[in-house]
Design an enzyme around this catalytic site. Structure first.
Site, PDB file in Angstrom:
ATOM      1  N   GLY A 151      19.181 -11.082  -8.722  1.00  0.00           N
ATOM      2  CA  GLY A 151      18.771 -11.151  -7.438  1.00  0.00           C
ATOM      3  C   GLY A 151      17.965 -12.515  -7.046  1.00  0.00           C
ATOM      4  O   GLY A 151      18.000 -13.433  -7.933  1.00  0.00           O
ATOM      5  N   CYS A 152      17.757 -12.985  -5.788  1.00  0.00           N
ATOM      6  CA  CYS A 152      17.215 -13.797  -5.392  1.00  0.00           C
ATOM      7  C   CYS A 152      15.713 -14.416  -5.868  1.00  0.00           C
ATOM      8  O   CYS A 152      15.476 -15.383  -6.600  1.00  0.00           O
ATOM      9  CB  CYS A 152      17.056 -14.282  -3.783  1.00  0.00           C
ATOM     10  SG  CYS A 152      16.448 -12.720  -2.946  1.00  0.00           S
TER      11      CYS A 152
END
Length: 347
Positions: A151-152
């Site tokens: 994920g970011c």
């Protein structure tokens, strides 16, 4: 390469999907052979995304019609819950898969089911998936058939911590706090009141304060590198009035005698997308816009034993599509920088 890699993208109508299309169009060793969308089947990619006019002659197809099994690699840029149902068939047919959703990131199935609110459809594949934080797991990614793209927020927070955790430089039992800000594109392209210009523009707010889905993902990485640290980890995300960009401010306690800047520079010496800034510098989100870069600085807080780490990425590039292309390069034995040498946009 003499023969181009045939790539497919499942769920290509979102921001991550169009970012994959943009990056792969500039990749010298890739041919995008299939692009799928159930809702936009039959629509030309260039009509749906005017930025891609003159670049792609493809039209969106349904996944069943797209011939994904003929691809060398398939990217899933889909909502959570799709890849775990559709990836097993492709893997059985010898297709490599990079999943940009969260379906294969968290190894503990009950934990995943708790945070994502659904029963996992392919729990047996989770242990086979390689967590694709490229700078942490290069060797494993190179051998992988299935990569769980991070994920970011986990990317932005974990990258500055990995070198320090690997050398057990953090003090156990002390708080580790990540105060993070993201651009609105991190919420995706779906209709959402909180993402409207009148809501997000000229505004700043925290969200997910009771617990964010990326919390267990970050804790999993921390726990795998140094004991006694993950339990004290606190993560609070914020929505900033910008389209792209992510900024993490991480507060930590280091063991005596640590030289964290040297640790970071030594670890990332051969990592082309990592930039450790000179002492006294502060990274800005605009300095990575559109590029697969992570810029980091670290300093000790004034009159304190707390260290402050600053980390920035473009949430759609290093935080999503760019890291996926980087992982693809590693999987196919290419230079990591192939197709990813874009200079950040300014202003």
């Amino acid at each position: 390469m003499s023969k181009k890699i045939k790539a497919g993208i499942v769920g290509a109508t979102g921001y991550t999907g169009v970012e994959l299309l943009r990056l792969l169009a500039a990749h010298p060793d890739v041919e995008v052979a299939a692009v799928t969308s159930r809702s936009e089947a039959g629509t030309a990619v260039a009509d749906y995304f005017p930025s891609l006019r003159g670049v792609y002659g493809l039209a969106f197809q349904t996944p069943d019609e797209a011939g994904l099994e003929q691809c060398d690699i398939v990217f899933f840029a889909t909502p959570n819950g799709i890849a775990m149902k559709d990836a097993p068939r492709l893997l059985e047919q010898g297709v490599r898969v990079i999943d940009l959703s969260a379906d294969f990131r968290i190894r503990d199935i009950p934990t995943w089911e708790h945070w994502y609110g659904m029963t996992h459809a392919a729990p047996g594949l989770v242990s086979q998936a390689v967590y694709g934080l490229s700078e942490l797991n290069r060797e494993a990614v190179a051998q992988a058939r299935l990569v769980a793209n991070p994920g970011c927020y986990p990317t932005c927070v974990s990258l500055p911590l990995v070198p320090l955790l690997r050398q057990c430089r953090l003090k156990p039992g002390m708080p580790l706090i990540a105060d993070c800000k993201s651009g609105v594109s991190g919420a995706g392209r779906k209709g959402n009141v909180g993402s409207l210009l009148c809501e997000a523009g000229d505004n700043f707010k925290a969200y997910g304060t009771a617990g964010h889905r990326h919390l267990p993902e970050i804790r999993q990485t921390i726990a795998g590198l140094q004991d006694g640290i993950a339990e004290g980890f606190v993560f609070t995300p914020h929505l900033a009035p910008m389209i792209r960009g992510m900024h993490a401010t991480v507060y930590l306690h280091l063991s005596d005698g640590s030289d964290p800047e040297t640790v970071l520079r030594d670890y990332y010496r051969d990592s082309p997308f990592m930039d450790i800034l000179p002492a006294g510098s502060t990274p800005e989100t605009r300095s990575v816009r559109g590029a697969n870069l992570c810029r980091i600085s670290i300093r000790q807080a004034a009159q304190s034993d707390v260290w402050v780490v600053l980390s920035v990425i473009d949430n759609l590039v290093k935080g999503a599509a760019g890291q996926a292309v980087q992982n693809m390069n590693i999987m196919f034995g290419l230079e990591e920088t192939h197709g990813l040498d874009a200079i950040p946009l300014l202003p």
